[in-house]
Scaffold this motif. Structure first.
Motif, PDB file in Angstrom:
ATOM      1  N   HIS A  82      46.797  43.312  39.836  1.00  0.00           N
ATOM      2  CA  HIS A  82      46.678  42.776  38.502  1.00  0.00           C
ATOM      3  C   HIS A  82      45.301  43.196  37.726  1.00  0.00           C
ATOM      4  O   HIS A  82      44.590  43.840  38.154  1.00  0.00           O
ATOM      5  CB  HIS A  82      46.176  41.145  38.531  1.00  0.00           C
ATOM      6  CG  HIS A  82      47.227  40.262  39.242  1.00  0.00           C
ATOM      7  ND1 HIS A  82      47.855  40.447  40.584  1.00  0.00           N
ATOM      8  CD2 HIS A  82      48.248  39.247  38.852  1.00  0.00           C
ATOM      9  CE1 HIS A  82      48.662  39.557  40.781  1.00  0.00           C
ATOM     10  NE2 HIS A  82      49.065  38.828  39.706  1.00  0.00           N
ATOM     11  N   LEU A  83      45.594  43.515  36.516  1.00  0.00           N
ATOM     12  CA  LEU A  83      44.407  43.966  35.579  1.00  0.00           C
ATOM     13  C   LEU A  83      43.326  42.777  35.335  1.00  0.00           C
ATOM     14  O   LEU A  83      43.985  41.767  35.023  1.00  0.00           O
ATOM     15  CB  LEU A  83      44.999  44.487  34.195  1.00  0.00           C
ATOM     16  CG  LEU A  83      45.552  45.884  34.159  1.00  0.00           C
ATOM     17  CD1 LEU A  83      46.221  46.127  32.653  1.00  0.00           C
ATOM     18  CD2 LEU A  83      44.554  46.975  34.688  1.00  0.00           C
ATOM     19  N   GLY A  84      42.548  43.186  35.704  1.00  0.00           N
ATOM     20  CA  GLY A  84      41.224  42.240  35.626  1.00  0.00           C
ATOM     21  C   GLY A  84      41.497  40.992  36.215  1.00  0.00           C
ATOM     22  O   GLY A  84      41.301  39.843  35.881  1.00  0.00           O
ATOM     23  N   GLY A  85      41.741  41.269  37.524  1.00  0.00           N
ATOM     24  CA  GLY A  85      41.608  39.821  38.581  1.00  0.00           C
ATOM     25  C   GLY A  85      41.036  39.873  39.801  1.00  0.00           C
ATOM     26  O   GLY A  85      40.593  40.940  40.243  1.00  0.00           O
ATOM     27  N   ILE A  86      40.367  38.828  40.247  1.00  0.00           N
ATOM     28  CA  ILE A  86      39.739  38.899  41.452  1.00  0.00           C
ATOM     29  C   ILE A  86      40.299  37.603  42.499  1.00  0.00           C
ATOM     30  O   ILE A  86      40.721  36.753  41.960  1.00  0.00           O
ATOM     31  CB  ILE A  86      38.057  38.357  41.105  1.00  0.00           C
ATOM     32  CG1 ILE A  86      37.154  38.555  42.322  1.00  0.00           C
ATOM     33  CG2 ILE A  86      37.985  37.247  40.523  1.00  0.00           C
ATOM     34  CD1 ILE A  86      35.914  38.398  41.873  1.00  0.00           C
ATOM     35  N   THR A  87      40.258  38.118  43.784  1.00  0.00           N
ATOM     36  CA  THR A  87      40.543  37.112  44.768  1.00  0.00           C
ATOM     37  C   THR A  87      39.824  37.074  45.754  1.00  0.00           C
ATOM     38  O   THR A  87      38.700  37.984  45.872  1.00  0.00           O
ATOM     39  CB  THR A  87      41.794  37.709  45.213  1.00  0.00           C
ATOM     40  OG1 THR A  87      42.553  36.884  46.074  1.00  0.00           O
ATOM     41  CG2 THR A  87      41.985  39.047  46.051  1.00  0.00           C
TER      42      THR A  87
END
Length: 748
Positions: free
Chosen positions: A613-618
């Protein structure tokens, strides 16, 4: 429990001496360190970056800064420190009384540079470019130039005394010679003539002796002048010009997120003292020219040597003044202060030029004209622009820079020229690969000399839509990383490759300058693997421009740089405090992630940026089964849209998982490796849940809770159709919640 956050200045004071020397170096030229020390908490609590873009906010902060200094001064028991604070307050008032925005720019730059150095100290490894700009050899070279300029200045002043002595000696000779002439004109008796003849011989002998000394002194002075002129010429060509080139290179690096640019005041001092020395020698030569009108003789060295020396001095003055005309502030949109050299059409941008030579005799009405793309590269120009606003201003003395001449263009705008039958960009280069320039011209007049001044900005990228900004910034980074040629407008016709060691350093700068914390060795290693594949060592691997910015990552619909830029945007807008604290591991492969968590206690988790994902954090946590098998669970990445609703630290605090109909609970216990969750994130919690309080109003209180449901849930055996929770809770969960979404649930 939340913990008190250590101030940034306190962290600075705990650094090793080599990092403290860097702090000392850039504070020497910018903002008083004593003020930074005594107002540490207050300064760090203000939004200086926002004030740098808003004059009214800058005015308020500047006045508050002076008030804070006055208050601290009145309470300071130490007499010496109180005296220094009074002096600093007065200096700030005088220096920035008409430009409060400049204070905000300076302080925000200092704070950003502090964060970069703190980040660098935690990584304990400098990149090759940063090492080259902050090594002991550079400091020694500058000290040597300081000494050399001072020696030249002293030598020129001593020659002033020598010329004055020569003038006095010549006046004495002239007086004696004219006295002898008048005496010879008097006719007396024969005896008197004989006696006068004897006196005349003595006078003539004395005059000859004085003339010999006069000739020796003239030759001595001319010889010393020749040596000083040679010394200045050598100093300019071997040191001063190189320091100017080094400053311009450091300006390029600062433009793309590197160390804050310093040293302009030092550079100005070298140029000014050298110019003053040259003009003083020119006046001395003029004085020698006057002396020969009174007394000259056969083999007089002055008319033989003076013309050539005068030409040499004028030549040196000409080149010194021309090279002292510099772009102090490269073109930049106030809306994007950390991304200079990108200009959007019909959006205001600013730029500033300075004359490094400070001379009181200079005519201050020095008019500067700016032109866009004055000398476009040969061949077809895809797009043409013109400056929409006033493009001429007069340089003036700037008190904040010790009285130098400068001019700042604050309201420039570009507009594209439209041509019938053409369609904008039709060449082989994309819009963000086209390079343009802004040129500045002025005419310097002094002591009969006229010097045409001209200088160009670094190459610019012109965009028409903000969506082009990431690609434009990639072009700016690539150019300024790989070349120091100021006018190479055809750079992207055949862009050179970068080594990974070069590129990784610039990537780390993006995170330190935009997000306050650079990348460590492990994070950069993962990025190198992402871009170049598995290699024993990535440093010497070559990266093409296309692979960095234009080609998509295999299996993904976006390029490497667009992925990085989206993460930077996510951090700056939604994760900044957590990132600065080092709580986000960020760049780690899934294989490494599992290897790190495998042996850890249940509930240990780490945070990483999404690769899909562009610009995602998990986040991923581990659960240890009774049979010793480790189970890894990751959540769907949080993007900026979802993080706009709830702060990330609160998500970590309140996160719940619904499994098998069990009442939700938070599985996140320890931030990797073993830091209790509340200890790591507690200081960033924003909202506080109600605990044991009685609310007297007719509604149940509501809280936004991040919840995940495990897929393939198997219901527990139950004779009742109702799940093992209250009907109201079940209704909320079944009707309003979907997997991996936040929802409002009633408190019991």
């Amino acid at each position: 429990m939340p913990v008190n956050r250590m101030t940034q200045w306190k962290q600075i004071q705990q650094l090793d001496i080599k990092f403290l020397e860097q702090i000392d170096y850039f504070y020497d030229d910018t903002f008083p360190m004593e003020a930074r020390q005594v107002l540490a908490n207050w300064i760090e609590g203000q939004d200086w970056e926002a004030a740098a873009d808003h004059e009214s906010m800058a005015n308020v902060l500047f006045n508050n800064l002076l008030m804070q200094l006055d208050r601290h001064c009145s309470q300071e028991p130490n007499f010496l420190l109180r005296h220094n604070l009074k002096r600093i307050t007065h200096q700030l008032q005088m220096k920035y009384k008409s430009n409060h925005v400049q204070v905000a720019v300076i302080i925000s730059s200092c704070l950003r540079e502090e964060r970069r150095i703190i980040s660098l100290a935690s990584i304990q490894e400098q990149g090759p470019l940063e090492k080259s700009m902050q090594n002991s050899e550079a400091f020694e070279r500058q000290k040597n130039l300081d000494n050399r300029v001072a020696v030249i200045r002293s030598s020129v002043q001593m020659m002033d005394q020598a010329v004055k002595y020569l003038e006095d000696m010549q006046d004495d000779f002239d007086f004696r010679y004219k006295t002898l002439q008048s005496r010879e004109a008097v006719r007396v008796s024969t005896d008197s003539v004989e006696r006068n003849s004897q006196c005349t011989k003595q006078e003539v002998a004395l005059l000859q002796e004085i003339l010999n000394r006069l000739d020796f002194k003239r030759k001595e002075i001319l010889s010393k002048m020749t040596d000083v002129i040679k010394e200045i010429n050598d100093m300019m060509s071997t040191q001063l010009n190189l320091e100017l080139m080094d400053w311009k290179r450091r300006q390029q690096i600062a433009c793309i997120g590197g160390p804050v640019l310093t040293g302009m005041d030092q550079l100005q001092n070298w140029f000014t003292v050298t110019a003053q020395s040259l003009f003083q020698i020119k006046r001395q030569l003029d004085k020698l020219g006057e002396l020969i009108h009174k007394v000259t003789y056969e083999s007089d060295p002055i008319p033989l040597q003076r013309p050539q020396m005068e030409e040499q001095v004028k030549f040196l003055i000409y080149h010194l003044i021309k090279s002292s005309f510099v772009v102090e502030k490269q073109p930049c949109m106030p809306t994007h202060p950390q991304k200079p050299l990108i200009i959007k059409t019909q959006v205001q941008f600013t730029t500033k030029v300075r004359l490094l030579v400070k001379l009181p005799e200079v005519d201050y009405q020095l008019k500067v004209k700016t032109t866009f793309d004055k000398d476009p590269p040969p061949g077809k120009v895809n797009r043409q622009f013109f400056i929409l606003t006033q493009n001429t201003k007069v340089m003036d003395v700037e008190e904040s820079s010790n009285g130098c001449l400068s001019v700042e263009f604050r309201h420039l705008q570009l507009k594209e020229k439209k041509f019938n039958g053409t369609k904008g960009n039709e060449g082989p280069l994309t819009v963000t690969e086209e390079l343009h320039s802004l040129s500045f011209e002025a005419q310097f007049c002094l002591q009969g000399m006229t010097i045409d001044l001209s200088i160009c900005s670094l190459p610019l990228v012109v965009i028409s839509n903000v969506s082009q900004l990431p690609a434009g910034w990639a072009s700016v980074m690539w150019y300024n990383l790989l070349t120091d040629e100021p006018e190479n407008m055809c750079f992207f016709s055949n862009p050179p490759r970068a080594t990974w060691s070069q590129l990784s350093e610039v990537l780390s700068w993006q995170f330190s300058s935009f997000a306050g914390r650079g990348l460590n060795k492990e994070q950069l290693s993962m990025l190198g693997e992402k871009l170049l594949g598995q290699q024993p060592v990535h440093n010497d691997c070559q990266v093409s421009w296309s692979k960095f910015c234009k080609e998509n990552i295999p299996g993904k619909p976006f390029s490497f740089w667009i992925w990085q830029d989206s993460i930077l945007d996510l951090i700056k807008k939604h994760l900044l405090p957590v990132w600065i604290d080092g709580n986000i591991m960020g760049f780690v492969s899934k294989e490494t992630e599992r290897a790190l968590l495998r042996e850890r206690e249940s509930g240990t988790f780490l945070l990483r940026f999404s690769e899909s994902h562009l610009g995602g954090i998990t986040f991923t946590w581990v659960e240890q089964a009774d049979n010793g098998e480790a189970k890894f669970i990751s959540v769907e990445p949080y993007t900026k849209n979802r993080l706009s609703a709830l702060p990330f630290a609160d998500i970590i605090r309140d996160y719940k998982v619904i499994a098998d109909g069990i009442v939700p609970e938070n599985p996140l216990k320890f931030l990797y490796p073993d830091i209790p969750k509340d200890e790591a994130f507690g200081k960033h919690y924003n909202s506080q849940q109600s605990k044991g309080k009685i609310h007297i109003f007719p509604y149940f209180p509501m809280s936004l809770i991040p919840i995940s449901t495990l897929p393939n849930v198997t219901p527990l055996p139950c004779s009742s159709p109702e799940p093992p929770m209250s009907p109201g809770m079940f209704h909320v969960l079944s009707q309003q919640l979907s997997p991996f979404e936040m929802a409002a649930i009633s408190s019991p």
